[in-house]
Design an enzyme around this catalytic site. Structure first.
Site, mmCIF file in Angstrom:
data_model
loop_
_atom_site.group_PDB
_atom_site.id
_atom_site.type_symbol
_atom_site.label_atom_id
_atom_site.label_comp_id
_atom_site.label_asym_id
_atom_site.label_seq_id
_atom_site.Cartn_x
_atom_site.Cartn_y
_atom_site.Cartn_z
ATOM 1 N N GLY A 13 8.921 1.495 -8.913
ATOM 2 C CA GLY A 13 7.778 1.915 -8.112
ATOM 3 C C GLY A 13 8.173 2.535 -6.776
ATOM 4 C CE1 TYR A 144 -2.349 -4.374 -3.545
ATOM 5 C CE2 TYR A 144 -3.353 -3.553 -1.522
ATOM 6 C CZ TYR A 144 -2.224 -3.831 -2.271
ATOM 7 O OH TYR A 144 -0.978 -3.566 -1.764
#
Ligand code: NAD
Ligand code: SER
Length: 313
Positions: A13, A144
């Protein structure tokens, strides 16, 4: 001296690629095992070991930790703010289960240190907008943010109850050129450089005066390494440290890019990510990190812009 064997989960990532490379420089290529659900990022190829790993599979994770003799785990797998709002159940399930798997295994296998990043997304509309302090009202409005805030308290719990040395930073939006961002609200501050280098007008999904806390990746990697190398006695925050780099709006970063590319321009077409950005603070007070382990940011908007324009191809 203890020989460290480090597992990076989510190594392909945006942060994982650069953090893996930085850790390999410090601990030696063969001592840092990169892992991810997706294929290895090309920048990692040939630089050290890679294993394909789904962090949701606790048994397989446990087997890898034992088989490789892991002493430290960096958990970077997560679903970020914008993608999380599209699939709240998946975001909650990945962000929570991955952390609990790692903390449980760390407890059982006496892992020396665990790193898990939190985010400015823990803050919500009722938190102070400017210089948001370490301890304040925290009422996140995204799944989130909720997962990160819950995760912070799981870290605190495992430290206090089981002595797991888990450390964490509340990263601002991260700006980098080596690997692409993965579905956050702050991604515009990376995309804008690609448009500028391609000679295109940038269509920004946030309004021109939306201020957000941001940080250049070099600073974020350095902060992570410094926190993890700090003596445990200096770590007074076992939830997650506020961390500050710079703060700017889409209009300001456009003006900074225009100092280098005069005819560059941005047009504004805010979408659902505007509401997420509006719920977050504009700037962060990281004085506790400064005091505890000597954190000091290096890159401001001008220095970051110059470096990005030099490196984005
Ligand atoms: P990213 O989306 O770029 O990378 C996450 C990686 O995790 C991806 O390569 C993905 O394939 C991998 N992954 C997803 N599910 C997995 C699974 N089940 N098993 C193994 N790997 C899996 O995210 P990032 O920007 O590098 O963020 C890393 C961490 O830092 C996350 O916890 C994120 O919340 C946090 N953070 C990032 C930023 C930012 O601006 N990038 C800001 C604050 C906090
Ligand atoms: N950059 C991240 C996001 O926008 C902040 O955690 O989701």
């Amino acid at each position: 001296m203890i020989k460290e064997k480090i597992l990076v989960i989510g190594a392909s990532g945006q942060i994982g690629v650069e953090l893996t490379l930085a850790l390999r420089k410090i601990y030696g290529n063969s001592n840092v095992i990169a892992s991810d659900l997706r294929e290895q990022n090309p920048l990692l190829e040939g630089t050290g070991p890679y294993v394909s790993l789904d962090v949701m599979n606790k048994e397989m994770l446990h087997v890898q930790v034992i088989r490789q003799g892991i002493t430290q785990i960096y958990l970077l797998a997560a679903i970020l703010s914008a993608t999380g709002e599209k699939n709240p159940n998946l975001a909650w399930s990945l962000n929570m289960a991955s952390l609990l798997h790692v903390l449980d295994i760390a407890k059982e296998e006496n892992i020396r240190k665990v790193y898990w990043p939190s985010s400015i997304a823990v803050f919500g509309p009722t938190s102070p907008k400017k210089n948001c302090p370490q301890q304040t009202i925290i009422e996140p409005s995204t799944v989130y943010g909720i997962s990160k805030y819950a995760g912070e308290f799981w870290c605190n719990y495992y430290f206090n109850r089981y002595g797991v040395d888990v450390r964490s930073l509340r990263y601002p939006g991260l700006i980098s050129y080596k690997s692409q961002p993965g579905g956050g609200t702050t991604d515009y501050a990376v995309e804008i450089f690609q448009a500028a280098k391609d000679g295109e007008q940038y269509e920004c999904f946030l309004k021109e005066n939306t201020y957000l806390p941001m940080m250049y990746m070099d600073d974020a990697i350095r902060a992570t390494v410094e926190l993890m190398e700090a003596d445990a006695s200096k770590i007074t925050i076992r939830t997650s440290y506020n961390l500050s780099g710079m703060s700017f709006s889409p209009k300001e970063i456009t003006q900074e890019i225009q100092k280098h590319i005069i005819d560059f321009d941005t047009m504004y077409k805010p979408d659902s990510r505007q509401a997420i950005a509006d719920s977050w603070p504009q700037s962060i007070d990281d004085s506790v990190a400064q005091k505890d382990w000597g954190w000091k940011t290096k890159y401001d908007l001008a220095a970051m812009t110059k470096d990005m324009l030099h490196n984005v191809t």
